[in-house]
Motif scaffolding. Structure first.
Motif, PDB file in Angstrom:
ATOM      1  N   ARG A 216       0.819  -1.205   0.000  1.00  0.00           N
ATOM      2  CA  ARG A 216       0.000   0.000   0.000  1.00  0.00           C
ATOM      3  C   ARG A 216       0.857   1.260   0.000  1.00  0.00           C
ATOM      4  NH1 ARG A 216      -4.512  -2.260   4.346  1.00  0.00           N
ATOM      5  NH2 ARG A 216      -5.758  -3.435   2.803  1.00  0.00           N
ATOM      6  N   GLY A 220      -0.434   2.115  -3.391  1.00  0.00           N
ATOM      7  CA  GLY A 220      -1.685   2.754  -3.016  1.00  0.00           C
ATOM      8  C   GLY A 220      -2.618   1.771  -2.326  1.00  0.00           C
ATOM      9  N   ASP A 221      -3.742   2.294  -1.857  1.00  0.00           N
ATOM     10  CA  ASP A 221      -4.714   1.494  -1.106  1.00  0.00           C
ATOM     11  C   ASP A 221      -5.672   0.800  -2.070  1.00  0.00           C
ATOM     12  OD1 ASP A 221      -6.527   0.389   0.609  1.00  0.00           O
ATOM     13  OD2 ASP A 221      -6.949   2.230   1.705  1.00  0.00           O
ATOM     14  N   GLU A 222      -5.561  -0.515  -2.138  1.00  0.00           N
ATOM     15  CA  GLU A 222      -6.389  -1.295  -3.062  1.00  0.00           C
ATOM     16  C   GLU A 222      -7.846  -1.370  -2.613  1.00  0.00           C
ATOM     17  OE1 GLU A 222      -6.047  -4.080   0.207  1.00  0.00           O
ATOM     18  OE2 GLU A 222      -4.708  -2.570  -0.658  1.00  0.00           O
ATOM     19  N   GLN A 224      -9.871   1.045  -2.335  1.00  0.00           N
ATOM     20  CA  GLN A 224     -10.716   1.976  -3.079  1.00  0.00           C
ATOM     21  C   GLN A 224     -11.528   1.199  -4.118  1.00  0.00           C
ATOM     22  OE1 GLN A 224      -8.535   4.294  -6.338  1.00  0.00           O
ATOM     23  NE2 GLN A 224      -6.828   3.747  -4.978  1.00  0.00           N
ATOM     24  N   SER A 252      -2.035   3.528 -13.692  1.00  0.00           N
ATOM     25  CA  SER A 252      -2.464   4.597 -12.787  1.00  0.00           C
ATOM     26  C   SER A 252      -3.929   4.484 -12.388  1.00  0.00           C
ATOM     27  CB  SER A 252      -2.222   5.958 -13.437  1.00  0.00           C
ATOM     28  OG  SER A 252      -3.112   6.164 -14.534  1.00  0.00           O
ATOM     29  N   HIS A 254      -5.709   2.021 -10.850  1.00  0.00           N
ATOM     30  CA  HIS A 254      -6.020   1.410  -9.550  1.00  0.00           C
ATOM     31  C   HIS A 254      -4.780   0.654  -9.074  1.00  0.00           C
ATOM     32  CE1 HIS A 254      -7.819  -1.413  -6.618  1.00  0.00           C
ATOM     33  NE2 HIS A 254      -8.788  -0.512  -6.486  1.00  0.00           N
ATOM     34  N   PRO A 255      -4.532   0.561  -7.766  1.00  0.00           N
ATOM     35  CA  PRO A 255      -3.355  -0.173  -7.278  1.00  0.00           C
ATOM     36  C   PRO A 255      -3.258  -1.610  -7.763  1.00  0.00           C
ATOM     37  CG  PRO A 255      -4.245   1.182  -5.517  1.00  0.00           C
ATOM     38  CD  PRO A 255      -5.210   1.300  -6.666  1.00  0.00           C
TER      39      PRO A 255
END
Length: 358
Positions: A216, A220-222, A224, A252, A254-255
């Motif tokens: 993460r 990033g935070d999956e 979402q 870009s 989604h993670p």
């Protein structure tokens, strides 16, 4: 991909060969040893021993049933509980082979899938069919559009270990049309397999593991909403600075897609560098004597290299040389991407996670 040679006559071989063109011995890929080996037929005509093995107590093999379809050259031990090889046992659905174009496309799919499975086995990753492990296994559906005139399309994608591939991707013209429609730099059949299996290994290697927080921090935070993220991406496009942080604009969105895209490129790099290593390649441009960033002797097996930066030190010179050679032939760059420090850090994380499996 490593280089293979016939241990009977020394002829260099392609991974897909099922006969040595020099000595005419039948060949088969033995997935435990990861070797393409000449075979000695038994008296029954369909059972084989490996060339050089003991004729009295050595293991015996048959070809995978898909060898008869010209789609596989892998071996199955006669002691195996299943009839298909490690790669073909991952198939849940194949297209209707009574249609000639389906047979051609399926064979191309199998070439790409077998190369993928070789890489996964070489990395020491778990490769098991859902027929054996329904909860954590892997399956492939190779499907044709049911009614393309009415706009009914099969969507390529991954869902809890089931990877669906639209067989239209095995047609060069249709795949190029899709690449242009989606404004992609690069779209290959093997790339599809590597991307989709990346989603599968996120479930196996990252989700509900100690690696999740580091994932993460990098990707990033999956958590979402995935559907909303894709809708936003297709409606608004990638952010203006995407190239600084992602390997592709789609990454870009989604993670999960960032992981899958980065994973696919990680496999591109490992397999291509292994081929370069097998050929003993070095890159030493005579006009760049003082530019050490464009020079490399690829003397290390990338699958065995713990330091990911060493892999990248070889990759940049190799891709510069590959792209330059293709341009001299009037062909597009085989690797039209720039790997930024942010993307390198993500790949190094993937490399670390995979190394810890072994």
């Amino acid at each position: 991909m490593q280089l293979f040679k016939c241990t009977h006559c020394g002829q260099l071989l392609y991974f897909e060969n099922d006969k040595c063109e020099k000595c005419t011995y039948p060949l088969g890929f033995e997935s435990k040893q990861l070797q393409l080996v000449p075979l000695v037929p038994e008296a029954d005509g369909h059972t084989f021993r490996l060339y050089g093995a003991s004729p009295s107590d050595g293991p015996t093999y048959t070809y995978c049933p898909n060898h008869a379809e010209g789609a596989c050259n892998w071996l199955v031990p006669t002691t195996s509980m299943g009839s298909f090889c490690t790669a073909c046992a991952l198939n849940r659905t194949i297209p209707n082979l009574e249609q000639p174009e389906h047979r051609t496309r399926w064979r191309r799919l199998e070439v790409a899938k077998h190369r993928l499975v070789y890489s996964l086995l070489r990395m020491g990753l778990p490769v098991v069919s859902k027929a054996v492990d329904p909860e954590r296994g892997l399956w492939f559906d190779f499907l044709a559009d049911p009614n393309p005139e009415a706009g009914e399309r099969v969507m390529t994608g991954h869902d809890e270990g089931l990877i669906t591939i639209n067989i239209a991707e095995a047609d060069d013209i249709e795949r190029e049309m899709a690449r242009k429609a989606m404004a992609e730099l690069y779209r290959t059949l093997l790339g599809h397999f590597r991307h989709e299996v990346g989603h599968y290994y996120w479930d196996r290697l990252i989700d509900n593991t100690p690696h999740l927080e580091e994932f993460r921090a990098l990707f990033g935070d999956e958590q979402q909403d995935y559907g909303d993220a894709l809708k936003r991406h297709y409606a608004q496009g990638a952010p203006p600075d995407w190239a600084q942080h992602f390997i592709s604009s789609y990454a870009s969105s989604h993670p999960w897609e960032d992981w899958a895209e980065t994973w696919a490129h990680y496999l591109h790099i490992l397999d291509t560098l292994q081929t370069a290593h097998a050929f003993g390649l070095s890159v030493n441009p005579v006009v760049a004597e003082e530019n050490h960033f464009l020079r490399a002797t690829i003397s290390e097996e990338p699958y065995e290299q713990a330091n990911f930066q060493r892999i990248m030190d070889h990759w940049l010179p190799l891709t510069f040389a590959m792209n330059s050679l293709n341009r001299s032939m009037g062909q597009p760059d085989p690797y039209p991407f720039i790997i930024t420090p942010a993307v390198t850090e993500k790949m190094a994380f993937i490399h670390k996670v995979c190394q810890e499996v072994n």
